[in-house]
Design an enzyme around this catalytic site. Structure first.
Site, PDB file in Angstrom:
ATOM      1  N   ARG A 217       1.036  -1.210   0.156  1.00 25.54           N
ATOM      2  CA  ARG A 217       0.094   0.109   0.005  1.00 25.54           C
ATOM      3  C   ARG A 217       0.867   1.168  -0.034  1.00 25.54           C
ATOM      4  O   ARG A 217       1.991   1.383   0.482  1.00 25.54           O
ATOM      5  CB  ARG A 217      -0.994   0.204   1.456  1.00 25.54           C
ATOM      6  CG  ARG A 217      -1.877  -0.827   1.209  1.00 25.54           C
ATOM      7  CD  ARG A 217      -3.230  -0.719   0.440  1.00 25.54           C
ATOM      8  NE  ARG A 217      -4.328  -1.699   0.509  1.00 25.54           N
ATOM      9  CZ  ARG A 217      -4.736  -2.485  -0.404  1.00 25.54           C
ATOM     10  NH1 ARG A 217      -4.345  -2.399  -1.702  1.00 25.54           N
ATOM     11  NH2 ARG A 217      -5.911  -3.273  -0.079  1.00 25.54           N
TER      12      ARG A 217
ATOM     13  N   GLU B  40      -4.054   6.968  -4.539  1.00 29.67           N
ATOM     14  CA  GLU B  40      -4.518   6.413  -5.840  1.00 29.67           C
ATOM     15  C   GLU B  40      -5.640   7.181  -6.231  1.00 29.67           C
ATOM     16  O   GLU B  40      -6.484   7.504  -5.361  1.00 29.67           O
ATOM     17  CB  GLU B  40      -4.506   4.918  -5.731  1.00 29.67           C
ATOM     18  CG  GLU B  40      -3.064   4.474  -5.405  1.00 29.67           C
ATOM     19  CD  GLU B  40      -3.101   2.806  -5.296  1.00 29.67           C
ATOM     20  OE1 GLU B  40      -3.877   2.317  -5.617  1.00 29.67           O
ATOM     21  OE2 GLU B  40      -1.978   2.406  -4.836  1.00 29.67           O
TER      22      GLU B  40
ATOM     23  N   HIS C 240      -1.160   0.006  -9.917  1.00 32.23           N
ATOM     24  CA  HIS C 240      -1.848  -0.967  -8.970  1.00 32.23           C
ATOM     25  C   HIS C 240      -2.365  -2.179  -9.715  1.00 32.23           C
ATOM     26  O   HIS C 240      -3.662  -2.333  -9.601  1.00 32.23           O
ATOM     27  CB  HIS C 240      -2.860  -0.285  -7.839  1.00 32.23           C
ATOM     28  CG  HIS C 240      -3.134  -0.922  -6.645  1.00 32.23           C
ATOM     29  ND1 HIS C 240      -3.396  -0.483  -5.530  1.00 32.23           N
ATOM     30  CD2 HIS C 240      -3.191  -2.378  -6.438  1.00 32.23           C
ATOM     31  CE1 HIS C 240      -3.544  -1.005  -4.433  1.00 32.23           C
ATOM     32  NE2 HIS C 240      -3.112  -2.517  -5.101  1.00 32.23           N
TER      33      HIS C 240
END
Lengths: 316, 316
Positions: B235, B264, B282
């Site tokens: 993360r 994000e 991601h």
């Protein structure tokens, strides 16, 4: 007085420094020696350092009448006419295995980057497409490597290191090689055709020769299928580049990762304009440690030659 | 009548199709449910599907009075306030391990691409620099991975798969994790600091939590040294992104490979303008097979919940 050594290919100075400390270098910058140096100097040259892929045939050898040793920087020696060298009693040396780990690393990097579309993914983030929620070029998920069949073409030192790395990704690894090695834990296929029928990802690690020229052609690429990828860290000549281009354009295979090309330093524009390829400028062996190891082989070969001994890393 | 399930995060339709076959989906497109659907419908929602990183706290739970199950698509659940869920008797499920191999593959891809400067190399070929013999951005060879010390931060399923892959590259692998696992063949370090002192490449595979927020800060990056690289597939919150930017700009470390970011889908422009980074949007778990596996966990969790049973993949 240090022995004279001709630098036959074009090498960056940073790579030849270690040789300059030991030998009197005549650096051609890749041009014909007799255009750069006086005839008397050229006539005295007994040894040269070349890049394995640089063409070096009978005619070039005859322009260096005192030549006794051709020393390749790297593992390859495909540019050297071995028969012509033998006929002239010229020893040929190389740097076997010195860069195998570094080249295998690049092979696996290209496999991952091709299958996971790294170049497209990086550009999508870098150019702001992701932040702007533009349609993702990665919307269609690729197949996992885990469980994927990966074929290794050529089981020399580099091929073995590729196989060991690729197996750690939970893939199935198989190989084709002229010689079958029963000690290896991977299934052997009796031909490149049979390997390509079986595998989805083909890793080219074969030593280049007239036998392997365009071994990877249109028919072979078709066998890999629409999820297929081909990775080449060996020599550009092994792949029929036009056939590869057509296969990528027509979706016959999904992608390619290429460190080597048919006519270096040229990668065809039509190829590099495709998003499904990832390309590197023949940097497989380009790490600090592998340069040190390759240079050590070159120095050892030259030192032995000038001492009248057999080259320790002689091409067999 | 099929059970109603709220799609809480923004998901592409292609990923939720399999759920639509089984449940009556209320797809919010990532907006608050009560803005998209009638109050009566929202009041009936007993289960939702979310992306683990999407914030889902007490206030959001209270807007769904009948909620009994929060099912995360993927392995992460860091956005979910577990205490608030427990206090409301809401079960929380996820998809443990379903995408571990795919994520580990991306971690290793980013490690290779960062250390061998793939994005720069690809652009050098693609933009014609190589063909034109322009000065190479790869003139200074990077260190080999072989013999390099790689530290894995977090030894869950993903961390273990990263370690197994990385070890195949002839590296030394060490790890830090809250729990020490004596069955693992890698040296254990008692703290992240100690791991960073030892390693050159740091792979972040730790589960995100308040404890791990900005665990990788300026001081820690400095310990990796000027050949250092950091890879993050966990993360974005685990790295202090500003500190990373400064470390890359000042040459405190050499490079970074990032699949995740603090905010994000935004990767800071200052970061993505650096040549020494490689970035992906991601997509660690984005393979066909891992989506199928994650979807199977989601369906199993929802089916069990509606049958009044314990979730088979419950967050502990």
């Amino acid at each position: 007085m240090p022995d004279k050594v001709l630098i036959y290919s074009r090498f960056p100075k940073s790579l030849t420094q270690r040789f300059a400390d030991r030998f009197d270098l005549l650096d051609t910058g890749g041009r014909p020696a007799d255009e750069v140096f006086a005839a008397e100097e050229v006539a005295q040259v007994r040894a040269l350092i070349t890049a394995g892929a640089t063409p070096l045939g009978a005619a070039e050898m005859d322009r260096l009448p005192a030549l006794g040793a051709i020393v390749c920087y790297g593992t390859g020696y495909d540019g050297v006419d071995l028969e012509a060298a033998a006929a002239r009693n010229i020893a040929v040396g190389h740097s076997p295995g010195a860069n195998a780990a570094a080249v295998a690393d690049v092979a696996v990097m290209l496999m991952l980057a091709s299958t996971r579309r790294l170049v497209v993914a990086d550009a999508y983030v870098r150019d702001g497409g992701w932040a702007a929620s533009k349609p993702s070029p990665l919307m269609k998920p690729p197949p996992s490597l885990s469980g994927c069949k990966v074929g290794v073409y050529g089981m020399g030192e580099i091929g073995r290191k590729i196989a060991a790395r690729v197996a750690a990704f939970e893939t199935e690894v198989g190989y084709f090689n002229r010689t079958r090695y029963d000690e290896l834990p991977y299934p052997y296929f009796p031909s490149l055709d049979a390997l390509a029928e079986w595998c989805t990802v083909l890793m080219i690690a074969v030593r280049a020769s007239t036998e392997t020229t365009h071994a990877v052609n249109a028919e072979l690429l078709k066998k890999l299928g629409p999820d297929g990828h081909v990775v080449n860290i060996s020599r550009g000549s092994v792949i029929d580049e036009r056939a590869l281009l057509a296969a990528l354009k027509d979706g016959v295979i999904a992608g390619a990762g290429l460190d080597v090309f048919e006519t270096e330093p040229h990668a065809p524009d039509e190829l590099t304009s495709l998003p499904g390829v990832v390309v590197t400028p023949h940097v497989g062996g380009n790490t600090r440690e592998s340069h040190v190891a390759m240079q050590a082989c070159v120095v050892a070969n030259l030192t032995a030659f000038f001492a009248g001994e057999t080259l320790p890393y002689q091409v067999k």
